[in-house]
Design a protein around this motif. Structure first.
Motif, mmCIF file in Angstrom:
data_model
loop_
_atom_site.group_PDB
_atom_site.id
_atom_site.type_symbol
_atom_site.label_atom_id
_atom_site.label_comp_id
_atom_site.label_asym_id
_atom_site.label_seq_id
_atom_site.Cartn_x
_atom_site.Cartn_y
_atom_site.Cartn_z
ATOM 1 N N GLY A 142 0.803 -1.136 0.075
ATOM 2 C CA GLY A 142 -0.168 -0.066 0.126
ATOM 3 C C GLY A 142 0.672 1.283 0.113
ATOM 4 O O GLY A 142 2.223 1.175 -0.121
ATOM 5 N N THR A 143 0.119 2.447 0.386
ATOM 6 C CA THR A 143 0.636 3.726 0.243
ATOM 7 C C THR A 143 0.821 4.201 1.652
ATOM 8 O O THR A 143 -0.273 4.286 2.398
ATOM 9 C CB THR A 143 0.196 4.599 -0.538
ATOM 10 O OG1 THR A 143 0.023 4.177 -2.082
ATOM 11 C CG2 THR A 143 0.881 6.175 -0.571
ATOM 12 N N VAL A 144 2.040 4.696 2.252
ATOM 13 C CA VAL A 144 1.957 5.294 3.471
ATOM 14 C C VAL A 144 2.465 6.718 3.283
ATOM 15 O O VAL A 144 3.156 7.021 2.314
ATOM 16 C CB VAL A 144 3.251 4.562 4.393
ATOM 17 C CG1 VAL A 144 3.344 5.446 5.812
ATOM 18 C CG2 VAL A 144 2.741 3.170 4.824
ATOM 19 N N VAL A 145 1.638 7.522 4.116
ATOM 20 C CA VAL A 145 1.905 9.129 4.081
ATOM 21 C C VAL A 145 2.310 9.515 5.187
ATOM 22 O O VAL A 145 1.679 9.164 6.624
ATOM 23 C CB VAL A 145 0.647 9.912 3.508
ATOM 24 C CG1 VAL A 145 0.805 11.041 3.650
ATOM 25 C CG2 VAL A 145 0.250 9.418 2.166
ATOM 26 N N VAL A 146 3.388 10.082 5.432
ATOM 27 C CA VAL A 146 3.754 10.749 6.658
ATOM 28 C C VAL A 146 4.310 12.101 6.526
ATOM 29 O O VAL A 146 5.163 12.555 5.654
ATOM 30 C CB VAL A 146 5.267 9.997 7.135
ATOM 31 C CG1 VAL A 146 5.563 10.710 8.418
ATOM 32 C CG2 VAL A 146 4.947 8.564 7.459
ATOM 33 N N GLY A 147 3.566 13.140 7.032
ATOM 34 C CA GLY A 147 3.717 14.351 6.611
ATOM 35 C C GLY A 147 3.365 14.868 5.252
ATOM 36 O O GLY A 147 2.187 14.584 4.863
ATOM 37 N N SER A 148 4.057 15.316 4.681
ATOM 38 C CA SER A 148 4.094 15.678 3.166
ATOM 39 C C SER A 148 4.438 14.592 2.297
ATOM 40 O O SER A 148 4.515 14.814 1.002
ATOM 41 C CB SER A 148 4.495 16.979 2.795
ATOM 42 O OG SER A 148 5.931 17.186 3.072
ATOM 43 N N ARG A 149 5.054 13.494 2.853
ATOM 44 C CA ARG A 149 5.857 12.428 2.102
ATOM 45 C C ARG A 149 4.977 11.328 1.947
ATOM 46 O O ARG A 149 4.261 10.952 2.926
ATOM 47 C CB ARG A 149 7.199 12.128 2.465
ATOM 48 C CG ARG A 149 8.140 13.464 2.317
ATOM 49 C CD ARG A 149 9.389 13.083 3.087
ATOM 50 N NE ARG A 149 9.045 13.010 4.648
ATOM 51 C CZ ARG A 149 10.113 12.601 5.488
ATOM 52 N NH1 ARG A 149 11.391 12.103 5.232
ATOM 53 N NH2 ARG A 149 10.029 12.543 6.700
ATOM 54 N N SER A 150 5.092 10.491 0.755
ATOM 55 C CA SER A 150 4.363 9.300 0.499
ATOM 56 C C SER A 150 5.504 8.353 0.050
ATOM 57 O O SER A 150 6.217 8.496 -0.809
ATOM 58 C CB SER A 150 3.043 9.317 -0.269
ATOM 59 O OG SER A 150 3.479 9.803 -1.666
ATOM 60 N N PHE A 151 5.099 6.902 0.510
ATOM 61 C CA PHE A 151 6.038 6.095 0.009
ATOM 62 C C PHE A 151 5.262 4.739 -0.233
ATOM 63 O O PHE A 151 4.029 4.694 0.554
ATOM 64 C CB PHE A 151 7.109 5.580 1.205
ATOM 65 C CG PHE A 151 8.053 6.641 1.271
ATOM 66 C CD1 PHE A 151 9.369 6.132 0.672
ATOM 67 C CD2 PHE A 151 7.890 7.530 2.170
ATOM 68 C CE1 PHE A 151 10.542 6.992 0.914
ATOM 69 C CE2 PHE A 151 8.973 8.518 2.300
ATOM 70 C CZ PHE A 151 10.229 8.593 1.629
ATOM 71 N N GLU A 152 5.617 3.933 -1.195
ATOM 72 C CA GLU A 152 4.929 2.681 -1.514
ATOM 73 C C GLU A 152 5.745 1.551 -0.597
ATOM 74 O O GLU A 152 6.940 1.677 -0.498
ATOM 75 C CB GLU A 152 5.222 2.219 -3.039
ATOM 76 C CG GLU A 152 4.212 3.207 -3.797
ATOM 77 C CD GLU A 152 2.942 3.364 -3.573
ATOM 78 O OE1 GLU A 152 2.272 2.375 -3.574
ATOM 79 O OE2 GLU A 152 2.608 4.654 -3.527
ATOM 80 N N VAL A 153 4.873 0.810 0.169
ATOM 81 C CA VAL A 153 5.373 -0.110 1.059
ATOM 82 C C VAL A 153 5.042 -1.555 0.735
ATOM 83 O O VAL A 153 3.921 -1.869 0.024
ATOM 84 C CB VAL A 153 5.165 0.007 2.483
ATOM 85 C CG1 VAL A 153 5.705 1.361 2.880
ATOM 86 C CG2 VAL A 153 3.698 0.062 2.626
ATOM 87 N N GLU A 154 5.911 -2.665 1.066
ATOM 88 C CA GLU A 154 5.293 -4.141 0.778
ATOM 89 C C GLU A 154 5.819 -4.803 1.910
ATOM 90 O O GLU A 154 6.623 -4.221 2.769
ATOM 91 C CB GLU A 154 5.933 -4.471 -0.596
ATOM 92 C CG GLU A 154 7.433 -4.410 -0.688
ATOM 93 C CD GLU A 154 8.123 -4.949 -1.938
ATOM 94 O OE1 GLU A 154 7.226 -5.073 -3.107
ATOM 95 O OE2 GLU A 154 9.339 -4.880 -1.974
#
Length: 209
Positions: A142-154
């Motif tokens: 899925g996609t994690v959002v922290v503050g203004s940043r987003s990352f794809e995680v698995e």
């Protein structure tokens, strides 16, 4: 926020210095205490954790802190199989929560949490903590959002989230099962999910590289 895998070096600011998945099958598995702090969390099935003083059975979502003075330890799943995560690091004595979470794609309904401007397909809430938090993705993506940043995680990723940073899991591409560990409570030492509108503005810690 940083994303790293087991065996990789986390950022210097992290209280969690490493984590390890352990699959339990057949014979008892020795668990060696090598760090200042270690915590064993059961992520699948049931685990019997034994030392020279006795044994206890932990079910999925339960955990035990491992102290060198109480070791050595051994873990097994009886005649079944189980999985545990061993967290290692140098956290304090007043901690937040620890356990398992699961998340599936859904039609977002209103959820308690701070408003967001990005697309959502889950009912997870945007929140912050008075502590650092670590998510280990056990299954899914899925996609994690922290503050203004987003990352794809698995599966296999650990997400390190510094105290006071809003975070969310707004998109799930495959059903997610994860472990969470909230380490040393600081500041007002409130536990649980915190929101600007209810608990006051977050005070994000500057992440040291």
């Amino acid at each position: 926020m940083s994303v790293f895998k087991s065996g990789e070096q986390p950022p210097d600011w992290c209280e969690l210095t490493r984590f390890e998945f352990v699959e339990l099958t057949g014979q008892p598995r020795p668990i060696t205490v090598t760090d200042q702090k270690q915590r064993l969390l059961v992520t699948r099935g049931s685990c019997r954790l034994a030392n020279g003083k006795g044994a206890q059975v932990l079910s999925e979502g339960q955990f035990c802190d491992l102290e060198e003075a109480s070791g050595p330890f051994a873990a097994d799943a009886g005649d079944r199989t189980a999985q545990v995560i061993i967290f290692s690091g140098s956290w304090g004595t007043e901690l937040g929560g620890c356990g398992i979470f699961e998340l599936t794609p859904s039609t977002p309904a209103w959820v308690t949490g701070d408003p967001v401007s990005y697309p959502k397909s889950t009912n997870f809430d945007s929140h912050y903590h008075d502590c650092d938090e670590y998510w280990v993705i056990i299954e899914g993506a899925g996609t994690v959002v922290v503050g203004s940043r987003s990352f794809e995680v698995e599966a296999g990723d650990c997400v390190a989230i510094a105290m006071g940073h809003h975070h969310d899991l707004p998109q799930v591409w495959a059903d997610v099962k994860g472990a969470y560990f909230e380490t040393t409570l600081e500041g007002k030492k409130r536990f649980g999910h915190l929101w600007d509108y209810k608990h006051g503005p977050a005070n994000p810690r500057r992440e040291r590289v």
